[in-house]
Scaffold this active site. Structure first.
Site, PDB file in Angstrom:
ATOM      1  N   TYR B 134      99.189-173.758-108.336  1.00  0.00           N
ATOM      2  CA  TYR B 134      99.494-173.930-106.910  1.00  0.00           C
ATOM      3  C   TYR B 134     100.486-175.085-106.718  1.00  0.00           C
ATOM      4  O   TYR B 134     101.571-174.911-106.204  1.00  0.00           O
ATOM      5  CB  TYR B 134      98.235-174.218-106.106  1.00  0.00           C
ATOM      6  CG  TYR B 134      97.288-173.034-105.901  1.00  0.00           C
ATOM      7  CD1 TYR B 134      97.578-171.770-106.419  1.00  0.00           C
ATOM      8  CD2 TYR B 134      96.111-173.191-105.183  1.00  0.00           C
ATOM      9  CE1 TYR B 134      96.702-170.699-106.221  1.00  0.00           C
ATOM     10  CE2 TYR B 134      95.237-172.130-104.980  1.00  0.00           C
ATOM     11  CZ  TYR B 134      95.533-170.884-105.500  1.00  0.00           C
ATOM     12  OH  TYR B 134      94.676-169.848-105.302  1.00  0.00           O
ATOM     13  N   GLU B 250      84.793-173.008-102.079  1.00  0.00           N
ATOM     14  CA  GLU B 250      85.237-173.974-103.083  1.00  0.00           C
ATOM     15  C   GLU B 250      84.843-175.383-102.662  1.00  0.00           C
ATOM     16  O   GLU B 250      84.370-176.183-103.463  1.00  0.00           O
ATOM     17  CB  GLU B 250      86.754-173.860-103.228  1.00  0.00           C
ATOM     18  CG  GLU B 250      87.306-174.710-104.350  1.00  0.00           C
ATOM     19  CD  GLU B 250      88.834-174.825-104.273  1.00  0.00           C
ATOM     20  OE1 GLU B 250      89.385-175.567-105.069  1.00  0.00           O
ATOM     21  OE2 GLU B 250      89.444-174.178-103.398  1.00  0.00           O
ATOM     22  N   ASN B 375      91.828-185.961 -99.969  1.00  0.00           N
ATOM     23  CA  ASN B 375      90.900-186.308 -98.887  1.00  0.00           C
ATOM     24  C   ASN B 375      91.624-186.548 -97.563  1.00  0.00           C
ATOM     25  O   ASN B 375      91.070-186.305 -96.494  1.00  0.00           O
ATOM     26  CB  ASN B 375      90.080-187.533 -99.281  1.00  0.00           C
ATOM     27  CG  ASN B 375      89.015-187.179-100.298  1.00  0.00           C
ATOM     28  OD1 ASN B 375      89.047-186.089-100.869  1.00  0.00           O
ATOM     29  ND2 ASN B 375      88.075-188.082-100.514  1.00  0.00           N
ATOM     30  N   GLU B 376      92.858-187.032 -97.648  1.00  0.00           N
ATOM     31  CA  GLU B 376      93.637-187.241 -96.429  1.00  0.00           C
ATOM     32  C   GLU B 376      93.856-185.908 -95.706  1.00  0.00           C
ATOM     33  O   GLU B 376      93.786-185.826 -94.481  1.00  0.00           O
ATOM     34  CB  GLU B 376      94.989-187.889 -96.752  1.00  0.00           C
ATOM     35  CG  GLU B 376      94.903-189.364 -97.141  1.00  0.00           C
ATOM     36  CD  GLU B 376      94.281-189.610 -98.509  1.00  0.00           C
ATOM     37  OE1 GLU B 376      94.201-188.661 -99.323  1.00  0.00           O
ATOM     38  OE2 GLU B 376      93.866-190.751 -98.769  1.00  0.00           O
TER      39      GLU B 376
END
Lengths: 368, 396, 386
Positions: B134, B250, B375-376
């Site tokens: 990806y 996921e 996480n942002e």
């Protein structure tokens, strides 16, 4: 959430929207606030008081689960009524009472909201438990000192833990009895009092509870109080967060809503996650309490988590409201003040976390 | 005939299922490969992973989430949770098996009959080992801006470009990749999902050594690589929705408190071995971390229960990954800090009766906040979907 | 990045120890009658009699020329006095703004008649000043100010609202920033002017705002055709933004940005020593707090040195304020943990009185004088991030 809980939650939200005027609470910082008795009676009429009472004392078969639903809603609205101190804890204690006629009379007074009951168990700062009270009972009169007692009304009824020759007991004292000096201080949106008993006569001629049951009954009342207070603290945190999110969506600076700045968004998200954890924590404590085994670790974890969360959300909510958040004009101050009291009362997070660690080394949780 | 085929797993109670899997693991998982204080987050890869997965497959314990018609166990979500819980309990090392956890379920949802018939059995038997393509050098958190191109030429796509952060590409035989097949106003459109054989001419793989000293990530380069059109999954230009179909699940598995649990065990071991239990400062911090994990497990369980009751995971599950990964950071830092001078050792250190590699555990905790959507990005998602906060105004 | 922030070391020379002792002696006398609640107010404490006494000792306007009532002393000497005042939690509010901001501004850009009229009064502790910047719609975004100054015969008419002015109802004068040209949407920073406003002018109404401490430290001020004469325009017309900004930079690095809750610490140390409850954890916490203070003081002094050398260390000042206010805010919580104090006031116990006040007032520390978010924006700019 079951149907009854949903119903209670909705009716509490309606009641608060209509009957709870936050502006009346403002401008009274530093002055001890007494209980709004008209509101308290209305709560009695709605059937919200004394939910923990057994059916033999006029209870409706509801209990702490339903109380936490209300307590959380009260937190969300920064509602000032002493629900935990004067409904949850006394009702829990009364359900163990051995003195049947006294228990019946007190249950009626509690349920219809005619009187405000409160527990006087603590004697020194930092006490988590109630072992060996120093307040003495002798010949139907008590002497000693109780501290940090919330919701003492001048015509109130005090459930006081005492020691006599036979061991510990709980007696009932009228707040206007002779030989009792009450010193009120402002705390949160209400008051706490220091009570000095000097040969103060007890009511009902005999103790409400005596013997081996006293310790278990007091423990259960404190447990119930801590869980409901945790729910209220989480409600305070969630209420403040809701208000803050609304505020940052509307406040425009530098040509855009401040809620569109990533730094504000991420802080709101972290507070949201904190509030979710707090909710999971008190619900777990409630389940542990309902199972009836040793719920100490779960309850301490919840009280510590919810108090810390309310404190943290309050601090951040003021900051994100800007200077307005520091004034009595925004509602945030009421939430923060209410949270400051609930943070410390029934044990601070530091005490509770240490207690939790001592009870649950490794703290393996019930997973799945 | 596998061991589990003789029993109908659905008819077992949760507890019977738990006991069954637990005893099978106890009898079959090699002791020397268990996670322990030396390697609390131990992972298996390469031959070790393939050997173990084959054993799992033969015994019928493979692919708990796949439907039975495709050779999986077809477990309810609740039994899947138990399955993972038991892996953790037995100290089974983690395996990044993207064929099982990602590609398989994606093909089952979006693949053609031919793709399913060919690839699914090969994934279960470990004949093919898959990695995920990806991210690109300039499309990390912002996947929609990826540039690796696939241009149609007859019955083939010609693929050119570069992927990065491809985990364990050197151990893999195949890659499933997002590639750009068209240009549209909305950047998420014009992306397609392709299955590519890593043996194809024009592909080169370069490992990148991570901070723990492992060649865990790779760069994969595509130079006029020819891929048959039959390897397209889903519709042309609709690869974004193919890739997104599984994101919710996921994020639940990534949010598992298992790793943090291992780190906390190590923390308790260290505090004991280093005689720090009388230090109130250290113990207060340990209490805080313990309470954090305790409460996080509760939240995780609550959310898993909602999914187990049949709800699709909502955007709120993003918070699981955020909290779990940052808790893991805090725990591994605590371990590093209380270990004092031992914390400076790169490699094994013997602390009292415990052999541990603190540097490895610290570094292996690092990327968890970055991968699978930094996480942002998760916080951006939560701010917009859960809190309803406004987006950044368009630049004038 | 290393080039963005400089903190060259700077020390206060030992010759100033005499002055320090003098201030301490004065304060130890004066502080006898202050309660813990009073001390908690720090530089927000407003006491005119105290300010006059300080003025009589020559400790206001210390660095200003004698011709304007000043005392021709060094910035270092002033720093020593301010530091001691804050360490004691003295109620300096009545002369604080005049001494720190308004006086220096007038000295720099005021007209001769303004200097002669106002500076001696400030130095004597007679004239209390406040600042009129923020408006209800312009908190952090000051360039969006809307309150307006319109030219009239012989002067200006002021209309609009100012908010968050400190103690306006007790003060005598305000230096306010008004839009004298254009609109907030188009001109932004341009077209703003500063005026000296007598707070007893007609058309001016002061409304107190009660804050979380239960007191009204702030006000909202409504201007309804308030007249100011031409002589009271400060500096140049339409240049007010640059003038006000230069003023703000002074505001950010002083000891008041890390010492607001400082007096709590010695009280807490005394309390734990007396109670004999000092354990390793408490000792470590106190040590950490002390390490923070020493570092913050070094940073603050360094900025003083740079200002004295004619530099404008805006980034360093913002960074110091961010760290300093964080420290000030954390101190009461830390003290609560080490002293195990109940969150109630015991009358006469300075520690618990001060603690009770601070628990309610500390949230404002990271809002006043430029919010934490604004400071971090300035720091980020120093790093080249915006």
């Amino acid at each position: 959430m079951d149907d009854i809980s949903v119903m209670l939650r909705d009716s509490a939200a309606d009641f608060l929207a209509g009957r709870h005027d936050r502006s009346r609470l403002k401008g009274s910082i530093g002055k001890p606030q007494l209980v709004d008795r008209a509101l308290w009676r209305e709560m009695g009429e709605l059937g919200w008081l004394g939910l923990e009472l057994p059916e033999s004392l006029g209870g409706t078969g509801m209990g702490l689960r339903e109380s936490t639903v209300l307590a959380e809603q009260f937190g969300r609205s920064a509602f000032a009524a002493p629900y935990v101190a004067s409904s949850v804890m006394p009702a829990s204690l009364l359900s163990f009472a051995g003195h049947a006629s006294a228990a019946a009379e007190l249950s009626v007074a509690l349920q219809d909201g005619g009187k405000v009951l409160t527990l006087a168990w603590q004697e020194a700062v930092g006490e988590l438990g109630f072992d060996a009270p120093r307040t003495r009972l002798q010949d139907g009169r008590i002497s000693g000192l109780k501290r940090f007692v919330p919701a003492v009304e001048c015509d109130g009824l005090l459930l006081v833990s005492v020691r006599d020759a036979a061991g510990t007991a709980v007696v009932v004292v009228a707040a206007d009895a002779k030989g009792l000096t009450i010193e009120h201080q402002a705390a949160g949106l209400g008051s706490i009092a220091t009570l000095r008993f000097d040969s103060t006569p007890i009511l009902f001629d005999a103790p409400l509870l005596v013997g081996d049951i006293v310790s278990a009954a007091l423990q259960r009342a404190l447990d119930a109080g801590r869980i409901a207070l945790s729910a209220q603290l989480e409600g305070l945190a969630s209420g403040m967060l809701d208000r803050t999110v609304e505020y940052v969506k509307g406040r425009v600076q530098f040509g855009r809503p401040i809620g569109s700045f990533q730094v504000i968004q991420h802080r709101c998200v972290d507070l949201y996650i904190a509030a979710q954890l707090a909710g999971a924590s008190w619900r777990n404590a409630l389940r542990a309490y309902e199972r009836g085994g040793d719920a100490a670790a779960a309850i301490s974890a919840a009280k510590a988590r919810c108090a810390d969360t309310a404190q943290r959300v309050g601090r951040e909510a003021i900051q994100m409201h800007g200077a307005m958040g520091f004034t009595e004009e925004a509602d945030i101050g009421l939430y923060v003040r209410s949270g400051l009291q609930a943070y410390a009362w029934l044990g601070t997070p530091l005490q509770h976390r240490r207690h939790f660690m001592a009870r649950a080394p490794g703290a393996a949780a019930t997973h799945v | 005939m596998s061991e589990t085929e003789s029993v109908d797993l659905d008819r077992l109670s949760d507890e019977e299922f738990r006991q069954g899997f637990r005893s099978w693991l106890a009898a079959n998982y090699p002791r020397e490969l268990r996670q322990d204080s030396h390697r609390p987050f131990r992972r298996l890869r390469g031959d070790a992973a393939v050997n173990w997965l084959k054993r799992v497959h033969e015994a019928g314990w493979r692919a708990p989430a796949w439907p039975r018609e495709y050779g999986g166990m077809g477990l309810s979500f609740r039994k899947q949770l138990i399955y993972h819980d038991e892996l953790e309990h037995a100290g089974v090392a983690r395996i990044i098996d993207l064929g099982e956890t990602q590609l398989g379920p994606t093909l089952i949802l979006c693949g053609s009959e031919a793709q399913k018939a060919h690839y699914l059995p090969r994934i279960l038997a470990c004949d093919d080992v898959w990695c995920q393509g990806y991210s690109e050098p300039n499309a990390g958190s912002d996947l929609a801006s990826l540039r690796t191109s696939a241009v149609r030429e007859g019955d083939e796509f010609i693929v050119n470009g570069q992927k990065i952060w491809t985990t364990h590409a050197t151990d893999s035989t195949h890659i499933f990749a997002l590639v750009r097949t068209g240009k549209f106003a909305k950047k998420q459109q014009g992306i397609s999902f392709l299955l590519i054989d890593l043996q194809a001419p024009g592909i080169s793989v370069r490992p990148i050594v991570n901070l723990a000293g492992e060649d865990e990530f790779c760069e994969v380069f595509f130079d006029n690589v020819r891929v048959p059109v039959s390897q397209l999954v889903g519709e042309l230009d609709q690869g974004w929705s193919v890739a997104k179909a599984l994101l919710g699940y996921e994020r639940i598995w990534i949010g598992s408190p298992a790793l943090a649990g291992k780190a906390l065990e190590l923390a308790n071991t260290l505090v004991r071995e280093l005689a720090l239990t009388a230090d109130a400062g250290v113990m207060d911090r340990l209490a805080e971390l313990t309470a954090d994990l305790h409460d996080y497990r509760l939240l995780y369980t609550e959310i898993c229960d909602v999914v187990a009751d049949g709800d699709k995971p909502g955007p709120g599950v993003s918070m699981l990954k955020v909290y779990a990964s940052e808790l893991l950071h805090r725990l591994s830092e605590f371990n590093q800090e209380v270990a004092a001078e031992y914390g400076g050792i790169v490699g094994d250190a013997r602390i009292g009766a415990t052999l541990t590699d603190l540097h490895w555990q610290l570094m292996m905790a690092r990327p968890v906040t970055i991968f699978a959507g930094a996480n942002e990005i998760q916080r951006d998602i939560l701010a917009k979907t859960v809190l309803g906060l406004p987006g950044e105004p368009a630049k004038a | 990045m290393s080039a963005a922030f400089h903190y060259p070391p700077f020390e206060i020379p030992p010759e100033l120890d005499g002055l320090r002792r003098e201030v301490r002696a004065f304060l130890s006398e004066a502080s006898q009658q202050w309660s813990g609640w009073d001390i908690g107010h720090s530089w927000m404490g407003f006491d005119r009699a105290f300010s006059r006494a300080v003025g009589q000792r020559g400790w206001i306007g210390m660095t200003w020329p004698r011709a304007y009532g000043g005392h021709g002393r060094s910035a270092l000497e002033r720093y020593v006095v301010v530091e001691e005042m804050l360490a004691a939690g003295a109620p300096v509010g009545a002369h604080w703004v005049g001494d720190r901001q308004s006086g220096p501004l007038l000295l720099r850009i005021g007209s001769e008649s303004q200097k002669q009229r106002f500076l001696p009064k400030i130095a004597a502790g007679e004239a209390a000043f406040c600042i009129g910047l923020s408006e209800p719609g312009s908190g952090s975004d000051l360039a969006s100010l809307r309150s307006r100054a319109t030219r009239v015969d012989g002067g200006w008419k002021l209309n609009g609202r100012k908010i968050w002015t400190t103690y306006a109802e007790h003060c005598d004068f305000m230096i306010g920033l008004f839009r004298s040209q254009g609109t907030a949407e188009v001109e932004r920073h341009k077209g703003l002017s500063q005026f000296l406003i007598d707070l007893r002018s007609s058309g001016l109404e002061i409304r107190p705002i009660v804050d979380l401490t239960g007191e009204a430290h702030f006000n909202e001020i409504v201007f309804d055709d308030v007249f100011v004469s031409d002589a009271l325009l400060v500096g140049r017309e339409n240049e007010g933004w640059a003038q006000a900004n230069a003023e703000l930079a002074f505001e950010r690095s002083g000891p008041d940005r890390y010492m607001s809750s400082f007096p709590l610490l010695p009280l807490a140390i005394d309390a734990v020593c007396e109670a004999g409850t000092i354990d390793r954890l408490s000792a470590r916490r106190i040590g950490e707090a002390l390490a923070d203070i020493v570092t913050l003081r070094e940073m603050s002094l360094s900025i003083l040195g740079q200002l004295a050398a004619g530099h404008t260390p805006a980034q360093e000042a913002a960074l110091t304020k961010d760290l300093g206010t964080t420290f000030e805010q954390r101190l009461p919580e830390l003290v609560r943990e080490i002293t195990d104090n109940a969150p109630v006031i015991s009358a006469g116990d300075k520690l618990s009185e001060m603690q009770a006040y601070l628990m309610q007032s500390v949230p404002s520390y990271s809002l006043r004088g430029g919010t934490r978010e604004i400071m971090r924006g300035i720091i980020a700019r120093g790093l080249g991030l915006r």
